[in-house]
Design a protein around this motif. Structure first.
Motif, PDB file in Angstrom:
ATOM      1  N   ALA A 158       0.827  -1.209   0.000  1.00  0.00           N
ATOM      2  CA  ALA A 158       0.000   0.000   0.000  1.00  0.00           C
ATOM      3  C   ALA A 158       0.864   1.262   0.000  1.00  0.00           C
ATOM      4  N   SER A 159       1.993   1.218   0.720  1.00  0.00           N
ATOM      5  CA  SER A 159       2.891   2.369   0.745  1.00  0.00           C
ATOM      6  C   SER A 159       3.490   2.633  -0.628  1.00  0.00           C
ATOM      7  N   TYR A 160       3.922   1.573  -1.296  1.00  0.00           N
ATOM      8  CA  TYR A 160       4.481   1.734  -2.638  1.00  0.00           C
ATOM      9  C   TYR A 160       3.429   2.283  -3.600  1.00  0.00           C
ATOM     10  N   LYS A 161       2.211   1.786  -3.473  1.00  0.00           N
ATOM     11  CA  LYS A 161       1.135   2.230  -4.352  1.00  0.00           C
ATOM     12  C   LYS A 161       0.823   3.709  -4.131  1.00  0.00           C
ATOM     13  N   ALA A 162       0.715   4.128  -2.862  1.00  0.00           N
ATOM     14  CA  ALA A 162       0.417   5.527  -2.562  1.00  0.00           C
ATOM     15  C   ALA A 162       1.536   6.445  -3.059  1.00  0.00           C
ATOM     16  N   GLY A 163       2.786   6.039  -2.852  1.00  0.00           N
ATOM     17  CA  GLY A 163       3.906   6.839  -3.322  1.00  0.00           C
ATOM     18  C   GLY A 163       3.926   6.950  -4.828  1.00  0.00           C
ATOM     19  N   ALA A 164       3.604   5.867  -5.517  1.00  0.00           N
ATOM     20  CA  ALA A 164       3.585   5.877  -6.982  1.00  0.00           C
ATOM     21  C   ALA A 164       2.500   6.803  -7.511  1.00  0.00           C
ATOM     22  N   ILE A 165       1.338   6.793  -6.879  1.00  0.00           N
ATOM     23  CA  ILE A 165       0.236   7.659  -7.323  1.00  0.00           C
ATOM     24  C   ILE A 165       0.618   9.128  -7.160  1.00  0.00           C
ATOM     25  N   LEU A 166       1.199   9.487  -6.022  1.00  0.00           N
ATOM     26  CA  LEU A 166       1.619  10.882  -5.815  1.00  0.00           C
ATOM     27  C   LEU A 166       2.706  11.274  -6.812  1.00  0.00           C
ATOM     28  N   ALA A 167       3.638  10.365  -7.084  1.00  0.00           N
ATOM     29  CA  ALA A 167       4.700  10.663  -8.044  1.00  0.00           C
ATOM     30  C   ALA A 167       4.108  10.950  -9.424  1.00  0.00           C
ATOM     31  N   LEU A 168       3.105  10.171  -9.822  1.00  0.00           N
ATOM     32  CA  LEU A 168       2.483  10.379 -11.126  1.00  0.00           C
ATOM     33  C   LEU A 168       1.704  11.689 -11.167  1.00  0.00           C
ATOM     34  N   VAL A 169       0.993  11.998 -10.092  1.00  0.00           N
ATOM     35  CA  VAL A 169       0.257  13.266 -10.039  1.00  0.00           C
ATOM     36  C   VAL A 169       1.224  14.444 -10.098  1.00  0.00           C
ATOM     37  N   GLY A 170       2.365  14.309  -9.416  1.00  0.00           N
ATOM     38  CA  GLY A 170       3.338  15.398  -9.365  1.00  0.00           C
ATOM     39  C   GLY A 170       4.065  15.651 -10.666  1.00  0.00           C
ATOM     40  N   LEU A 171       3.898  14.758 -11.650  1.00  0.00           N
ATOM     41  CA  LEU A 171       4.546  14.980 -12.951  1.00  0.00           C
ATOM     42  C   LEU A 171       4.108  16.282 -13.600  1.00  0.00           C
ATOM     43  N   VAL A 172       2.926  16.764 -13.239  1.00  0.00           N
ATOM     44  CA  VAL A 172       2.435  18.016 -13.821  1.00  0.00           C
ATOM     45  C   VAL A 172       3.363  19.181 -13.498  1.00  0.00           C
ATOM     46  N   ASN A 173       4.157  19.054 -12.439  1.00  0.00           N
ATOM     47  CA  ASN A 173       5.065  20.133 -12.038  1.00  0.00           C
ATOM     48  C   ASN A 173       6.304  20.223 -12.935  1.00  0.00           C
ATOM     49  N   ILE A 174       6.664  19.135 -13.621  1.00  0.00           N
ATOM     50  CA  ILE A 174       7.884  19.129 -14.436  1.00  0.00           C
ATOM     51  C   ILE A 174       7.801  20.115 -15.604  1.00  0.00           C
ATOM     52  N   PRO A 175       6.739  20.097 -16.419  1.00  0.00           N
ATOM     53  CA  PRO A 175       6.668  21.119 -17.474  1.00  0.00           C
ATOM     54  C   PRO A 175       6.545  22.535 -16.926  1.00  0.00           C
ATOM     55  N   ILE A 176       5.972  22.681 -15.737  1.00  0.00           N
ATOM     56  CA  ILE A 176       5.906  24.019 -15.134  1.00  0.00           C
ATOM     57  C   ILE A 176       7.301  24.530 -14.839  1.00  0.00           C
ATOM     58  N   ILE A 177       8.159  23.651 -14.291  1.00  0.00           N
ATOM     59  CA  ILE A 177       9.549  24.038 -14.034  1.00  0.00           C
ATOM     60  C   ILE A 177      10.239  24.425 -15.330  1.00  0.00           C
ATOM     61  N   LYS A 178      10.083  23.591 -16.341  1.00  0.00           N
ATOM     62  CA  LYS A 178      10.803  23.789 -17.603  1.00  0.00           C
ATOM     63  C   LYS A 178      10.396  25.075 -18.310  1.00  0.00           C
ATOM     64  N   TYR A 179       9.082  25.337 -18.362  1.00  0.00           N
ATOM     65  CA  TYR A 179       8.590  26.461 -19.158  1.00  0.00           C
ATOM     66  C   TYR A 179       8.240  27.694 -18.333  1.00  0.00           C
TER      67      TYR A 179
END
Length: 248
Positions: A158-179
């Motif tokens: 369950a911990s791995y699953k929760a961490g993976a979900i947050l990591a995927l949601v947080g991907l939206v921040n990567i293009p924000i950093i770049k652009y």
């Protein structure tokens, strides 16, 4: 080619195969990372000319830019590993995501600290709530959030699953950093390196930066491999092949 990639994918999912294969890589990765770091730092700190505006203070770029790039790349790798775990339940992917998180957070912190040190003589202040700086700070918080979730629950799955979900949601921040420097009017300078444009840096400044970027990624690969090998030994400690390694 496709069959080879599929075969490699399945092999990487085997803890025993990964542990035995990476044994051969450690020395060469350490040698390449250390050697390229020495070359890059010597060229950047001693031989690269001073910037015509910033003087010698620009030399922190040889730490700041590689750390910032690696922090973003590591987050994307962590998210991909998390996605692989969520879809195929590959335990190796969960372990890789777990070991990447603190390494990526460390590089993100280095990028923020070196950026503050660079910002003081350049902008006259250690910190501003600039779009690029704020989004990088959010990246650090996302790393912390993923690490917290990976340790928060009694069930490891369950911990791995929760961490993976947050990591995927947080991907939206990567293009924000770049652009961010293009979307908003910011103090932070535009990207130093662009794939679609010729670099504006003098070659004597550019080559040490490229070498340091390569060195940083090699060091990251080395650390992730070593930490993943430790995870394998811990989780597979009851298996016969691990017992033989520990006994020897």
């Amino acid at each position: 080619m496709w069959q080879w990639l599929v075969r490699l994918y399945h092999r990487l999912g085997s803890p025993k195969w990964f542990y035995e294969m990476t044994e051969r890589w450690i020395f060469w990765l350490a040698l390449a990372a250390g050697g390229s770091a020495i070359v890059g730092l010597v060229l950047g700190l001693l031989y690269a000319p001073a910037d015509y505006q910033q003087g010698d203070s620009f030399r922190i770029i040889y730490i700041h830019v590689p750390a910032a790039l690696l922090a973003q790349s590591a987050y994307m790798m962590m998210a991909v590993a998390g996605a692989v775990y969520l879809i195929w339940r590959m335990k190796m992917a969960a372990w890789v995501a777990k070991v990447i998180a603190p390494v990526g957070a460390a590089f993100c912190l280095i990028a923020l600290l070196t950026g503050a040190i660079w910002g003081k003589p350049t902008w006259g202040t250690w910190w501003v709530w600039d779009a690029r700086l704020t989004s990088m700070l959010m990246l650090l918080f996302l790393y912390f959030g993923v690490m917290a979730l990976q340790q928060a629950m009694e069930s490891e799955e369950a911990s791995y699953k929760a961490g993976a979900i947050l990591a995927l949601v947080g991907l939206v921040n990567i293009p924000i950093i770049k652009y961010s420097v293009e979307w908003w009017n910011t103090l932070h300078q535009p990207a130093t390196l662009k794939l679609t444009e010729k670099p504006s840096m003098h070659p004597d400044m550019l080559w040490p930066l490229l070498i340091m970027i390569v060195s940083t990624y090699l060091f990251f690969a080395l650390v992730v491999i070593l930490r993943t090998r430790n995870e394998i030994l811990w989780h597979e400690r009851k298996r016969q092949w691990v017992r033989k390694i520990l006994e020897s």
